[in-house]
Design an enzyme around this catalytic site. Structure first.
Site, PDB file in Angstrom:
ATOM      1  N   GLY A  14       0.849  -1.188   0.000  1.00  0.00           N
ATOM      2  CA  GLY A  14       0.000   0.000   0.000  1.00  0.00           C
ATOM      3  C   GLY A  14       0.882   1.234   0.000  1.00  0.00           C
ATOM      4  CB  CYS A  73       4.811   2.194   7.410  1.00  0.00           C
ATOM      5  SG  CYS A  73       4.408   3.676   6.483  1.00  0.00           S
ATOM      6  CG  HIS A 110      -1.026   1.423   7.123  1.00  0.00           C
ATOM      7  ND1 HIS A 110      -0.128   0.878   8.011  1.00  0.00           N
ATOM      8  CD2 HIS A 110      -0.295   2.246   6.317  1.00  0.00           C
ATOM      9  CE1 HIS A 110       1.080   1.369   7.758  1.00  0.00           C
ATOM     10  NE2 HIS A 110       1.001   2.191   6.728  1.00  0.00           N
ATOM     11  CG  HIS A 134       0.136   6.903   5.231  1.00  0.00           C
ATOM     12  ND1 HIS A 134       1.278   7.353   5.846  1.00  0.00           N
ATOM     13  CD2 HIS A 134       0.325   5.569   5.043  1.00  0.00           C
ATOM     14  CE1 HIS A 134       2.124   6.332   6.024  1.00  0.00           C
ATOM     15  NE2 HIS A 134       1.566   5.235   5.547  1.00  0.00           N
TER      16      HIS A 134
HETATM   17 NI    NI Z   1       2.376   3.292   5.568  1.00  0.00          NI
END
Ligand code: NI
Length: 173
Positions: A46, A94, A136, A140
């Site tokens: 992602g 991440c 998630h 952001h």
């Molecule tokens: Ni992330």
């Protein structure tokens, strides 16, 4: 398409709230394609536009494990419009918090509404890893990183390590 540089924490651009896009036009489509190429190259599952320094509400997701299993999702202005009472815990990472992982508890299933790459409004019910990833990525867009879901002690420890490893990387250059 182009591979874009990915920002890492602590960078103030990762803490800013991203702006809605007015429509998914050629410029936004190009951004989505560049983000997908960047995500595949990283590799990641992602990516949100603020991670490549673009303050727009755009995310891309693909949880396919191999090239043959690719099934990219391109979303503009994604909104979580319903969540389950039941939670799920995943070990999250991440691309903007490299080499750190931690368990995060989030709703197990979500309904997300977004503009697709044809500028059509769509809704999807997601569960499993896809539900976690979309939450998630939407985080952001509001300047929230997965480490913001951890205790401040744990978060600050990770941030200190990131600053330290960045300084070391500069020193050996
Ligand atoms: Ni992330």
């Amino acid at each position: 398409m182009a591979i874009l540089p990915i920002l890492t924490a602590p960078d103030p651009r990762l803490k800013a709230k991203a702006a809605r896009v007015e429509a998914v036009d050629d410029e936004v489509r190009r951004l989505m394609d560049d983000m997908l190429e960047t995500m595949y190259a990283a590799p990641g599952i992602g990516l949100a536009a603020p991670q490549v320094g673009v303050g727009k509400r755009v995310v891309v997701i693909d949880t396919g494990k191999t090239e043959a299993e690719r099934n990219p999702l391109r979303m503009a202005n994604p909104e979580i419009i319903a969540v389950s009472d039941e939670d799920n815990t995943y070990e999250e990472g991440c691309l903007s918090v490299p080499e750190h992982y931690a368990s995060v508890v989030r709703p197990k299933t979500v309904r997300v509404r977004f503009l697709d790459h044809q500028n059509e409004i769509r809704e999807l019910d997601l569960d499993g890893i896809l539900a976690t990833v979309v939450q998630h990525e939407v985080d952001h867009l509001d300047g929230v990183l997965f480490i913001d879901h951890l205790s401040s002690l744990r978060r600050n420890m990770i941030l200190r390590k990131l600053v330290k490893s960045r300084k070391e990387a500069v020193a050996v250059r």
